[in-house]
Design a protein around this motif. Structure first.
Motif, PDB file in Angstrom:
ATOM      1  N   GLN A  82      63.313-134.544 -75.165  1.00  7.61           N
ATOM      2  CA  GLN A  82      64.300-134.091 -76.153  1.00  7.61           C
ATOM      3  C   GLN A  82      65.063-132.847 -75.695  1.00  7.61           C
ATOM      4  N   GLY A  83      64.694-132.293 -74.546  1.00  8.05           N
ATOM      5  CA  GLY A  83      65.345-131.078 -74.053  1.00  8.05           C
ATOM      6  C   GLY A  83      64.823-129.812 -74.690  1.00  8.05           C
ATOM      7  N   ARG A  84      63.656-129.875 -75.317  1.00  8.36           N
ATOM      8  CA  ARG A  84      63.105-128.717 -76.033  1.00  8.36           C
ATOM      9  C   ARG A  84      61.995-128.002 -75.267  1.00  8.36           C
ATOM     10  N   LEU A  85      61.622-128.517 -74.103  1.00  6.71           N
ATOM     11  CA  LEU A  85      60.526-127.934 -73.331  1.00  6.71           C
ATOM     12  C   LEU A  85      60.914-127.966 -71.857  1.00  6.71           C
ATOM     13  N   ASN A  86      61.118-126.790 -71.285  1.00  6.24           N
ATOM     14  CA  ASN A  86      61.633-126.685 -69.917  1.00  6.24           C
ATOM     15  C   ASN A  86      60.529-126.861 -68.879  1.00  6.24           C
ATOM     16  N   LEU A  87      60.067-128.102 -68.722  1.00  6.43           N
ATOM     17  CA  LEU A  87      59.060-128.374 -67.705  1.00  6.43           C
ATOM     18  C   LEU A  87      59.669-128.427 -66.304  1.00  6.43           C
ATOM     19  N   ASP A  88      60.943-128.773 -66.210  1.00  7.33           N
ATOM     20  CA  ASP A  88      61.599-128.827 -64.900  1.00  7.33           C
ATOM     21  C   ASP A  88      61.537-127.483 -64.182  1.00  7.33           C
ATOM     22  N   GLY A  89      61.554-126.395 -64.954  1.00  6.14           N
ATOM     23  CA  GLY A  89      61.575-125.073 -64.357  1.00  6.14           C
ATOM     24  C   GLY A  89      60.341-124.732 -63.543  1.00  6.14           C
ATOM     25  N   PHE A  90      59.257-125.491 -63.724  1.00  9.14           N
ATOM     26  CA  PHE A  90      58.030-125.193 -62.985  1.00  9.14           C
ATOM     27  C   PHE A  90      58.028-125.794 -61.585  1.00  9.14           C
ATOM     28  N   VAL A  91      58.876-126.780 -61.328  1.00  4.27           N
ATOM     29  CA  VAL A  91      58.876-127.462 -60.036  1.00  4.27           C
ATOM     30  C   VAL A  91      59.807-126.725 -59.086  1.00  4.27           C
ATOM     31  N   SER A  92      59.232-125.911 -58.211  1.00  2.00           N
ATOM     32  CA  SER A  92      60.033-125.137 -57.261  1.00  2.00           C
ATOM     33  C   SER A  92      60.525-125.993 -56.100  1.00  2.00           C
ATOM     34  N   GLU A  93      59.735-126.991 -55.699  1.00  2.00           N
ATOM     35  CA  GLU A  93      60.108-127.858 -54.577  1.00  2.00           C
ATOM     36  C   GLU A  93      59.298-129.132 -54.643  1.00  2.00           C
ATOM     37  N   THR A  94      59.811-130.192 -54.035  1.00  3.52           N
ATOM     38  CA  THR A  94      59.050-131.423 -53.847  1.00  3.52           C
ATOM     39  C   THR A  94      58.769-131.591 -52.359  1.00  3.52           C
ATOM     40  N   ILE A  95      57.562-132.062 -52.037  1.00  7.65           N
ATOM     41  CA  ILE A  95      57.102-132.142 -50.651  1.00  7.65           C
ATOM     42  C   ILE A  95      56.375-133.458 -50.436  1.00  7.65           C
ATOM     43  N   GLY A  96      55.966-133.705 -49.192  1.00  9.42           N
ATOM     44  CA  GLY A  96      55.172-134.882 -48.864  1.00  9.42           C
ATOM     45  C   GLY A  96      53.703-134.542 -48.711  1.00  9.42           C
ATOM     46  N   LEU A  97      52.865-135.566 -48.535  1.00 10.41           N
ATOM     47  CA  LEU A  97      51.425-135.345 -48.387  1.00 10.41           C
ATOM     48  C   LEU A  97      51.098-134.446 -47.200  1.00 10.41           C
ATOM     49  N   GLY A  98      51.909-134.523 -46.155  1.00 13.58           N
ATOM     50  CA  GLY A  98      51.642-133.729 -44.969  1.00 13.58           C
ATOM     51  C   GLY A  98      52.036-132.273 -45.073  1.00 13.58           C
ATOM     52  N   ASP A  99      52.597-131.874 -46.220  1.00  8.78           N
ATOM     53  CA  ASP A  99      53.111-130.511 -46.373  1.00  8.78           C
ATOM     54  C   ASP A  99      52.235-129.625 -47.250  1.00  8.78           C
ATOM     55  N   VAL A 100      51.044-130.093 -47.611  1.00  6.58           N
ATOM     56  CA  VAL A 100      50.207-129.358 -48.555  1.00  6.58           C
ATOM     57  C   VAL A 100      49.762-128.014 -47.987  1.00  6.58           C
ATOM     58  N   GLU A 101      49.405-127.963 -46.715  1.00  8.34           N
ATOM     59  CA  GLU A 101      48.932-126.712 -46.136  1.00  8.34           C
ATOM     60  C   GLU A 101      50.001-125.632 -46.211  1.00  8.34           C
ATOM     61  N   GLU A 102      51.251-125.979 -45.911  1.00  8.50           N
ATOM     62  CA  GLU A 102      52.341-125.004 -46.009  1.00  8.50           C
ATOM     63  C   GLU A 102      52.588-124.627 -47.466  1.00  8.50           C
ATOM     64  N   ALA A 103      52.382-125.577 -48.385  1.00 12.69           N
ATOM     65  CA  ALA A 103      52.538-125.267 -49.812  1.00 12.69           C
ATOM     66  C   ALA A 103      51.515-124.233 -50.253  1.00 12.69           C
ATOM     67  N   PHE A 104      50.290-124.300 -49.707  1.00 13.86           N
ATOM     68  CA  PHE A 104      49.286-123.286 -50.012  1.00 13.86           C
ATOM     69  C   PHE A 104      49.777-121.904 -49.558  1.00 13.86           C
ATOM     70  N   ALA A 105      50.375-121.844 -48.385  1.00 11.32           N
ATOM     71  CA  ALA A 105      50.870-120.571 -47.863  1.00 11.32           C
ATOM     72  C   ALA A 105      51.979-120.020 -48.750  1.00 11.32           C
TER      73      ALA A 105
END
Length: 361
Positions: free
Chosen positions: A324-347
């Motif tokens: 409904q546009g009443r809850l800004n959940l999109d704001g929490f997603v800073s980036e999308t990555i692949g399975l091989g990028d988890v280690e860099e995401a931790f950093a």
């Protein structure tokens, strides 16, 4: 028969994660196999990799996930292949003393899948929070699957599986934030900012964000903070009192999990106010407060575990608010990555550069 898929594995304490072949069994009674579409990278996954949860290595990491049911086992009702679901790590039993008293969010006998996922050589894996979702398909208890509107993007929906739900629930469920309340949130990472968003949703009049990182304080403004306090520059207790007419906040949410910040929360609340601890402390931490102050200030000191949520109640409602546009959940997603990028995401997480990286499969 089993599924042969790729998953992100932590093999030893502090070791970089690796992408490995995982065998996922067909679902047994009461179980489901879910094709994972997206999974958030949560600080809890890093805790697992660092041995901060337990030492049951190797771990299959990932737990903030959304996806589609692939298959269900015998005896499963209300869930079928093709259902779009958010995974949760607390399948309630329905029979313990909490469930029978109508408080299933406190269930004392939550459960996960009975069967085990393994590496190709037969090594048994420990799935993070009983889920293990940095993987193409995962095995869970059917009760860990909550159906929601499939129009919600998986990278967003999955975040309700842990951190965002923890923060929203700390404000709405545990803290009982209501219209016109003053709220202070100490610690503005993913959980803290979700608590700010939840406070705004509940109608709080004053929402004060406290952190040491200017970038996180800017994120807090985006989620609804009316005031921000850099606690490197100002005493947060005095600042919170200043913004609340000298009284302190009605609800103070501690989203760091440290004795120092909990003490700040305790003294920053109004008389008869509420403190909610949602930050996760380590086993060695201790708290020293004058018992007379605990007695004399009244109010409530609460802990919030998973935001006191009931997934079957809360996930569909929050997804509806998002659509409904009443809850800004999109704001929490800073980036999308692949399975091989988890280690860099931790950093990146450790450096405070992201609120959430989301693995998209």
């Amino acid at each position: 028969m089993s599924y042969e898929v790729q998953g992100v594995i932590a093999k030893g304490k502090g070791a970089p994660v690796t992408l490995e072949t995982v065998l996922v069994p067909d679902p047994g009674p009461g179980e489901a196999v879910v094709t994972v579409q997206a999974c958030g990278v949560c600080h809890t996954d890093l805790h697992y990799r660092e041995g901060g949860i337990n030492d049951d290595f190797p771990f299959l990491l990932g737990h903030e996930a959304a996806g589609v049911v692939e298959a269900v086992g015998a005896g499963v009702t209300g869930l079928e292949p093709g259902d779009y679901v958010i995974l949760n790590w607390r399948a309630v039993c329905g029979n313990c003393r909490a469930c029978l008293r109508g408080r299933p969010w406190y269930c004392f006998a939550t459960h996960n899948a009975t069967q085990k996922m393994t590496l190709a050589d037969g090594t048994v894996l420990s799935p993070a929070l009983g889920i293990g979702a940095f993987i193409e398909k995962t095995l869970v208890a059917a009760g860990q699957c909550t159906k929601v509107d499939p129009r919600a993007k998986p990278a967003v929906a999955g975040l309700l599986g842990c951190g965002v739900m923890a923060g929203l629930g700390a404000a709405i469920n545990t803290g009982g934030v209501s219209r016109g309340d003053s709220v202070a949130v100490i610690g503005c990472g993913g959980v803290g900012n979700a608590a700010i968003l939840g406070s705004q949703l509940a109608g709080a009049g004053t929402i004060i964000a406290v952190d040491v990182d200017p970038r996180k304080l800017e994120w807090a403004r985006d989620f609804g903070a009316t005031h921000v306090v850099n606690s490197r520059e100002s005493d947060p207790v005095e600042a919170i009192r200043e913004f609340t007419g000298g009284h302190g906040a009605d609800v103070v949410i501690e989203a760091v999990g440290r004795p120092e910040t909990y003490e700040q929360a305790f003294y920053a609340r109004d008389l008869a106010g509420t403190v909610v601890l949602v930050g996760v402390p380590t086993p060695d931490m201790r708290l020293d407060l004058p018992l007379l102050d605990v007695f004399g200030r009244g109010g409530a000191l609460k802990s919030s575990w998973y935001g006191d949520c009931l997934p079957s109640r809360d996930f569909p409602m929050l997804i509806d608010l998002y659509l409904q546009g009443r809850l800004n959940l999109d704001g929490f997603v800073s980036e999308t990555i692949g399975l091989g990028d988890v280690e860099e995401a931790f950093a990146k997480m450790h450096r405070g550069e992201v609120l959430r990286s989301a693995v998209v499969l």
